[in-house]
Design a protein around this motif. Structure first.
Motif, PDB file in Angstrom:
ATOM      1  N   ALA A 147     -40.003  47.766  17.902  1.00 45.46           N
ATOM      2  CA  ALA A 147     -39.848  48.273  16.531  1.00 45.46           C
ATOM      3  C   ALA A 147     -38.769  47.507  15.760  1.00 45.46           C
ATOM      4  CB  ALA A 147     -39.518  49.761  16.564  1.00 45.46           C
ATOM      5  N   THR A 148     -37.729  47.077  16.454  1.00 41.62           N
ATOM      6  CA  THR A 148     -36.644  46.353  15.786  1.00 41.62           C
ATOM      7  C   THR A 148     -37.169  45.042  15.196  1.00 41.62           C
ATOM      8  OG1 THR A 148     -35.286  47.223  17.569  1.00 41.62           O
ATOM      9  CG2 THR A 148     -34.257  45.642  16.117  1.00 41.62           C
ATOM     10  N   ARG A 149     -37.983  44.333  15.981  1.00 36.38           N
ATOM     11  CA  ARG A 149     -38.551  43.067  15.487  1.00 36.38           C
ATOM     12  C   ARG A 149     -39.454  43.326  14.274  1.00 36.38           C
ATOM     13  NH1 ARG A 149     -43.384  41.738  16.728  1.00 36.38           N
ATOM     14  NH2 ARG A 149     -43.338  42.774  18.767  1.00 36.38           N
ATOM     15  N   VAL A 150     -40.232  44.377  14.346  1.00 36.48           N
ATOM     16  CA  VAL A 150     -41.129  44.681  13.223  1.00 36.48           C
ATOM     17  C   VAL A 150     -40.313  44.930  11.948  1.00 36.48           C
ATOM     18  CG1 VAL A 150     -42.800  46.356  12.323  1.00 36.48           C
ATOM     19  CG2 VAL A 150     -42.978  45.551  14.694  1.00 36.48           C
ATOM     20  N   LEU A 151     -39.212  45.636  12.081  1.00 38.18           N
ATOM     21  CA  LEU A 151     -38.366  45.901  10.904  1.00 38.18           C
ATOM     22  C   LEU A 151     -37.862  44.587  10.293  1.00 38.18           C
ATOM     23  CD1 LEU A 151     -36.340  49.019  12.120  1.00 38.18           C
ATOM     24  CD2 LEU A 151     -37.998  48.959  10.245  1.00 38.18           C
ATOM     25  N   VAL A 152     -37.407  43.661  11.151  1.00 38.54           N
ATOM     26  CA  VAL A 152     -36.933  42.363  10.640  1.00 38.54           C
ATOM     27  C   VAL A 152     -38.087  41.624   9.955  1.00 38.54           C
ATOM     28  CG1 VAL A 152     -35.993  40.117  11.293  1.00 38.54           C
ATOM     29  CG2 VAL A 152     -35.119  42.197  12.396  1.00 38.54           C
ATOM     30  N   GLU A 153     -39.248  41.621  10.601  1.00 39.04           N
ATOM     31  CA  GLU A 153     -40.408  40.913  10.029  1.00 39.04           C
ATOM     32  C   GLU A 153     -40.838  41.523   8.695  1.00 39.04           C
ATOM     33  OE1 GLU A 153     -42.344  39.399  14.275  1.00 39.04           O
ATOM     34  OE2 GLU A 153     -43.109  41.227  13.332  1.00 39.04           O
ATOM     35  N   GLU A 154     -40.582  42.803   8.512  1.00 36.11           N
ATOM     36  CA  GLU A 154     -40.988  43.468   7.270  1.00 36.11           C
ATOM     37  C   GLU A 154     -39.889  43.480   6.212  1.00 36.11           C
ATOM     38  OE1 GLU A 154     -43.989  44.085   6.507  1.00 36.11           O
ATOM     39  OE2 GLU A 154     -44.630  43.447   8.501  1.00 36.11           O
ATOM     40  N   GLY A 155     -38.823  42.698   6.438  1.00 37.25           N
ATOM     41  CA  GLY A 155     -37.833  42.490   5.384  1.00 37.25           C
ATOM     42  C   GLY A 155     -36.631  43.409   5.427  1.00 37.25           C
ATOM     43  N   TYR A 156     -36.525  44.233   6.443  1.00 36.39           N
ATOM     44  CA  TYR A 156     -35.348  45.102   6.562  1.00 36.39           C
ATOM     45  C   TYR A 156     -34.186  44.305   7.159  1.00 36.39           C
ATOM     46  CZ  TYR A 156     -38.433  49.049   5.580  1.00 36.39           C
ATOM     47  OH  TYR A 156     -39.313  49.922   4.984  1.00 36.39           O
ATOM     48  N   GLN A 157     -32.983  44.590   6.676  1.00 34.07           N
ATOM     49  CA  GLN A 157     -31.795  43.860   7.147  1.00 34.07           C
ATOM     50  C   GLN A 157     -30.861  44.714   7.985  1.00 34.07           C
ATOM     51  OE1 GLN A 157     -30.018  42.028   3.686  1.00 34.07           O
ATOM     52  NE2 GLN A 157     -31.955  41.088   3.095  1.00 34.07           N
ATOM     53  N   TYR A 158     -30.904  46.024   7.763  1.00 29.43           N
ATOM     54  CA  TYR A 158     -30.051  46.890   8.578  1.00 29.43           C
ATOM     55  C   TYR A 158     -30.765  48.204   8.875  1.00 29.43           C
ATOM     56  CZ  TYR A 158     -28.780  49.988   4.690  1.00 29.43           C
ATOM     57  OH  TYR A 158     -28.816  50.899   3.671  1.00 29.43           O
ATOM     58  N   ASP A 159     -30.224  48.864   9.896  1.00 35.17           N
ATOM     59  CA  ASP A 159     -30.794  50.123  10.351  1.00 35.17           C
ATOM     60  C   ASP A 159     -29.661  51.085  10.662  1.00 35.17           C
ATOM     61  OD1 ASP A 159     -33.057  51.742  11.799  1.00 35.17           O
ATOM     62  OD2 ASP A 159     -31.385  51.653  13.208  1.00 35.17           O
ATOM     63  N   SER A 160     -29.939  52.386  10.512  1.00 39.18           N
ATOM     64  CA  SER A 160     -28.936  53.392  10.880  1.00 39.18           C
ATOM     65  C   SER A 160     -29.650  54.539  11.582  1.00 39.18           C
ATOM     66  CB  SER A 160     -28.197  53.884   9.629  1.00 39.18           C
ATOM     67  OG  SER A 160     -27.202  54.831   9.980  1.00 39.18           O
ATOM     68  N   LEU A 181     -25.212  43.953  16.267  1.00 40.27           N
ATOM     69  CA  LEU A 181     -26.451  43.258  15.927  1.00 40.27           C
ATOM     70  C   LEU A 181     -27.505  43.539  16.985  1.00 40.27           C
ATOM     71  CD1 LEU A 181     -25.252  39.710  14.783  1.00 40.27           C
ATOM     72  CD2 LEU A 181     -26.354  41.445  13.367  1.00 40.27           C
ATOM     73  N   LEU A 182     -28.730  43.793  16.529  1.00 40.34           N
ATOM     74  CA  LEU A 182     -29.866  43.906  17.436  1.00 40.34           C
ATOM     75  C   LEU A 182     -30.656  42.612  17.285  1.00 40.34           C
ATOM     76  CD1 LEU A 182     -30.915  47.544  16.450  1.00 40.34           C
ATOM     77  CD2 LEU A 182     -29.731  46.857  18.551  1.00 40.34           C
ATOM     78  N   HIS A 183     -30.681  41.791  18.343  1.00 45.14           N
ATOM     79  CA  HIS A 183     -31.338  40.491  18.248  1.00 45.14           C
ATOM     80  C   HIS A 183     -32.821  40.607  18.597  1.00 45.14           C
ATOM     81  CE1 HIS A 183     -27.614  38.300  17.555  1.00 45.14           C
ATOM     82  NE2 HIS A 183     -27.053  39.102  18.454  1.00 45.14           N
ATOM     83  N   THR A 184     -33.659  39.958  17.789  1.00 43.89           N
ATOM     84  CA  THR A 184     -35.094  39.939  18.061  1.00 43.89           C
ATOM     85  C   THR A 184     -35.594  38.500  17.885  1.00 43.89           C
ATOM     86  OG1 THR A 184     -36.049  40.134  15.838  1.00 43.89           O
ATOM     87  CG2 THR A 184     -35.172  42.160  16.824  1.00 43.89           C
ATOM     88  N   GLY A 187     -35.264  37.427  14.312  1.00 44.78           N
ATOM     89  CA  GLY A 187     -33.942  37.432  13.677  1.00 44.78           C
ATOM     90  C   GLY A 187     -33.194  38.698  14.068  1.00 44.78           C
ATOM     91  N   ALA A 188     -32.032  38.884  13.444  1.00 45.95           N
ATOM     92  CA  ALA A 188     -31.182  40.009  13.848  1.00 45.95           C
ATOM     93  C   ALA A 188     -31.239  41.134  12.822  1.00 45.95           C
ATOM     94  CB  ALA A 188     -29.746  39.538  14.019  1.00 45.95           C
TER      95      ALA A 188
END
Ligand SMILES: [Zn+2]
Length: 290
Positions: A147-160, A181-184, A187-188
């Motif tokens: 899910a973390t990688r999907v968030l990066v691929e979809e343009g999200y930069q941070y998560d909480s 940082l969550l590395h995928t 990207g991170a």
């Protein structure tokens, strides 16, 4: 606008600020109610999200608070004027997904479609970039490493979303309390966990929500103080329905009833005191100040 002079912001720690966040959803869009309220019935239920979010916006204005509003795409589609009010009042609009489904119940493709659709509608309606995400029920857990990688691929930069306490279906085993940082492969992603106060071997969640309504106010204040004094941002969250004691009651089990309904009557008063005590800001402003 009233700004209390005694607000807590330790000197010397640029990023040690309290971050106010709201998960903007209606009173029936709660994961614990999934077995009582089907998605197809959402349209038929009385919506209270505009009124209760406006109460939070008024409290923010009264106390000089800025915050990040993680808003459901479903809410933005139906109440675009509400999302515009949030943005116009200087708050950050971020994403709480579209349908409020816990990530482990979705396939990778379904999750991608949900976060993509939410971000698109929120950006369209607010006219601002949407870079932040909070998972429904903090469900960005170790169960769903993709899910973390999907968030990066979809343009999200941070998560909480990664709550640093381990409970079934909730929280993360690593228990990492500080931003990291969550590395995928794509990207991170910057992770900002909700506030937890370590007291000896205990991890005390002081991040808001049900904890805020169940625990004594002094404990929440002391916990947030401790997190800030350790030099870390203290991330706090609340839902609009938590300042709506008049919401309809569902016939849920005892545990859910206590978690969801206990302390609603006093919540707004307690929140006002908290917002007067601490200088809260949004993630957007936190990043700008860094
Ligand atoms: Zn939620």
């Amino acid at each position: 606008m009233v700004t209390a002079p005694s607000k807590v912001r330790p000197a010397g720690y640029g990023r040690a600020q309290a971050v106010f966040t709201v998960d903007v959803e209606d009173w029936f869009q709660v994961s614990a109610f999934d077995s009582h309220v089907s998605r197809s019935s959402w349209e038929t239920l009385e919506s209270r999200v505009e009124r209760s979010t406006d109460r939070l916006l008024a409290l923010c204005a009264d106390t000089g608070t800025k915050g990040t509003f993680f808003t459901l795409g479903w809410v933005a589609d139906r109440y675009p004027a509400l999302v515009r009010r949030i943005a116009e009042q200087g708050h950050e609009v971020a994403s709480h997904g579209y349908w409020h489904q816990r990530i482990p119940t979705l396939s990778e493709a379904e999750f991608r479609a949900d976060v993509q659709r939410a971000r698109a509608v929120l950006e369209d309606v607010s006219g601002t970039p949407v870079t932040g995400y909070r998972a429904p029920s903090f469900s960005l857990t170790d169960e769903v490493p993709w899910a973390t990688r999907v968030l990066v691929e979809e343009g999200y930069q941070y998560d909480s979303s990664r709550f640093p306490i381990a409970r079934p279906g909730y929280g993360t085993a690593s228990g990492e309390r500080v931003p990291h940082l969550l590395h995928t492969e794509a990207g991170a992603l910057h992770e900002y966990p909700p506030a937890v106060w370590p007291v000896g071997a205990l991890q005390v969640p002081v991040a808001g929500g049900g904890w805020f309504r169940q625990f004594p106010a002094w404990l929440i204040h002391r916990g947030l103080d401790a997190v800030l004094q350790s030099g870390q941002p203290a991330v706090f969250y609340l839902h609009p329905w938590e300042v709506d004691p008049g919401q309809p009651r569902l016939p849920v089990g005892l545990l859910t009833r206590v978690r969801h309904y206990r302390g609603l009557g006093a919540c707004e008063h307690r929140l006002r005191a908290l917002l007067q005590r601490f200088e809260f800001t949004s993630f957007h402003h936190l990043f700008q100040a860094a």
